[in-house]
Design an enzyme around this catalytic site. Structure first.
Site, short mmCIF file in Angstrom:
data_model
loop_
_atom_site.label_atom_id
_atom_site.label_comp_id
_atom_site.label_asym_id
_atom_site.label_seq_id
_atom_site.Cartn_x
_atom_site.Cartn_y
_atom_site.Cartn_z
N THR A 23 0.69 -0.92 -0.36
CA THR A 23 -0.12 0.16 -0.22
C THR A 23 1.08 1.14 0.11
O THR A 23 0.52 2.42 -0.59
CB THR A 23 -0.61 -0.31 0.87
OG1 THR A 23 -0.55 -0.15 2.57
CG2 THR A 23 -2.06 -0.79 1.44
N ASN A 24 2.19 0.84 0.54
CA ASN A 24 3.10 2.18 0.50
C ASN A 24 3.61 2.39 -1.22
O ASN A 24 3.37 4.10 -1.92
CB ASN A 24 4.17 2.57 1.14
CG ASN A 24 3.90 2.66 2.83
OD1 ASN A 24 3.72 3.44 3.52
ND2 ASN A 24 3.84 1.89 3.60
N ARG A 72 24.53 -14.95 2.41
CA ARG A 72 24.14 -13.72 2.49
C ARG A 72 24.34 -12.84 1.51
O ARG A 72 23.91 -12.27 1.06
CB ARG A 72 23.55 -13.41 3.40
CG ARG A 72 22.90 -12.43 4.62
CD ARG A 72 21.31 -12.41 3.61
NE ARG A 72 21.06 -10.71 3.95
CZ ARG A 72 19.98 -11.08 4.84
NH1 ARG A 72 18.45 -12.39 4.89
NH2 ARG A 72 19.27 -9.89 4.82
N MET A 97 11.28 -6.33 4.19
CA MET A 97 11.40 -7.23 5.14
C MET A 97 12.73 -7.52 5.21
O MET A 97 12.76 -8.90 6.29
CB MET A 97 10.25 -7.79 6.10
CG MET A 97 8.68 -7.65 5.97
SD MET A 97 9.07 -5.83 6.75
CE MET A 97 8.77 -6.48 8.66
N ILE A 99 17.11 -6.96 5.84
CA ILE A 99 18.10 -5.78 6.05
C ILE A 99 19.00 -6.23 4.72
O ILE A 99 19.37 -7.42 4.15
CB ILE A 99 19.00 -6.83 7.21
CG1 ILE A 99 18.62 -6.76 8.64
CG2 ILE A 99 20.09 -5.48 7.16
CD1 ILE A 99 17.15 -5.75 9.06
N ASN A 112 14.03 4.14 4.65
CA ASN A 112 13.26 3.68 4.32
C ASN A 112 11.62 4.03 5.35
O ASN A 112 11.79 5.04 5.69
CB ASN A 112 13.77 2.23 5.17
CG ASN A 112 12.68 1.15 5.58
OD1 ASN A 112 12.52 0.52 5.15
ND2 ASN A 112 13.50 0.99 7.18
N HIS A 114 8.74 3.06 8.37
CA HIS A 114 9.70 2.28 9.52
C HIS A 114 7.82 2.46 10.65
O HIS A 114 7.45 3.53 10.83
CB HIS A 114 9.96 2.24 10.14
CG HIS A 114 10.34 1.40 11.61
ND1 HIS A 114 10.49 0.34 11.49
CD2 HIS A 114 10.55 1.49 13.06
CE1 HIS A 114 10.48 -0.14 12.67
NE2 HIS A 114 10.08 1.04 13.47
N ASP A 150 17.47 -0.66 11.15
CA ASP A 150 16.45 1.13 11.34
C ASP A 150 17.19 1.98 11.86
O ASP A 150 16.69 2.42 13.31
CB ASP A 150 15.20 0.98 11.93
CG ASP A 150 14.38 -0.17 10.99
OD1 ASP A 150 14.14 -0.43 10.21
OD2 ASP A 150 13.80 -1.20 12.05
C1 GRF Z 1 4.33 -0.87 7.29
O1 GRF Z 1 3.64 -0.16 8.07
C2 GRF Z 1 6.01 -0.79 6.51
O2 GRF Z 1 6.64 0.27 8.18
C3 GRF Z 1 6.32 -1.55 7.58
O3 GRF Z 1 4.88 -2.86 6.75
C4 GRF Z 1 4.60 -1.98 6.67
C5 GRF Z 1 3.93 -2.64 4.83
O4 GRF Z 1 2.72 -1.74 4.45
N1 GRF Z 1 7.81 -2.18 7.62
P1 GRF Z 1 2.51 -2.16 2.73
O5 GRF Z 1 3.02 -3.40 1.97
O6 GRF Z 1 3.13 -0.73 1.66
O7 GRF Z 1 1.35 -2.33 3.06
#
Ligand code: GRF
Length: 197
Positions: A23-24, A72, A97, A99, A112, A114, A150
């Protein structure tokens, strides 16, 4: 004589990395007035909503899975190649998700988002941890990514109140509303002032 068209700088080229629903990412894709262009979307797993949202826009996508690599560092190097293929000005970790390692971080700047007010509650369970601690106000942070978890310099933050009866899900959904707005504002500001490059 016709007036010359007023044009701004080229849009900021973004590669967005996702692991979840995206969604972001969608907020950035929908920010028609922001001087940014998503040139590719990458994920660390197959079948995420974020990849579907990118495909729906006809955007190039790629998947780079940690378990497909013996070590890695090889994953980090493969991810760096996939990202750099799209010549981004900036990489956006939007619910990614994993590093990131030095192959990516030494090659391109990364921001990023958070779901907590850093430096409180870093890590993968920020909303749960904030709720368990009993904070009355939490929120979200957009920061530069460095080698830590973070820990990079903070660019912007938004506060969100914890309401009576909030669960991890209800609180996270309200944080994400603020988070999406913050991310678009931050990317717009970084596109307008590129002194960070
Ligand atoms: C967000 O809150 C981000 O900060 C966290 O996971 C969520 C991801 O949401 N790490 P989306 O996939 O963008 O909907």
């Amino acid at each position: 004589m016709a007036a010359a068209a007023v044009t701004g700088p080229d849009p900021l080229r973004l590669v967005v990395l996702v692991s979840g629903s995206g969604t972001n990412l969608q907020a950035v894709l929908d920010a028609a007035d922001a001087p940014v262009r998503v040139v590719a979307v990458g994920a660390d797993r197959d079948g995420t909503g974020g990849l579907e949202r990118a495909a729906a826009r006809g955007l190039p996508t790629f998947v780079c899975r940690v378990p497909d690599f013996a070590v890695r560092a090889a994953w980090d190097e493969a991810l760096a190649r996939l990202v750099l293929d799209h010549a981004p000005d900036l990489v956006v970790s939007a619910g990614f998700m994993r590093i990131l390692g030095p192959a990516v971080l030494d090659a391109v700047r990364v921001v990023n988002t958070h779901p907590a007010l850093l430096p409180s509650f870093p890590g993968a369970h920020a909303v749960r941890d904030a709720l368990a601690h009993g904070v009355r106000v939490t929120g979200c942070t957009c920061h530069w990514v460095d080698a830590g978890v973070d820990t990079g310099p903070i660019i912007d933050q938004r506060a969100v109140r914890v309401e009576p009866g909030d669960t991890e899900d209800t609180l996270h959904e309200r944080i994400k509303v603020a988070e999406r707005e913050m991310l678009v504002d931050v990317l717009t500001a970084l596109a307008e002032d590129r002194s960070w490059r």
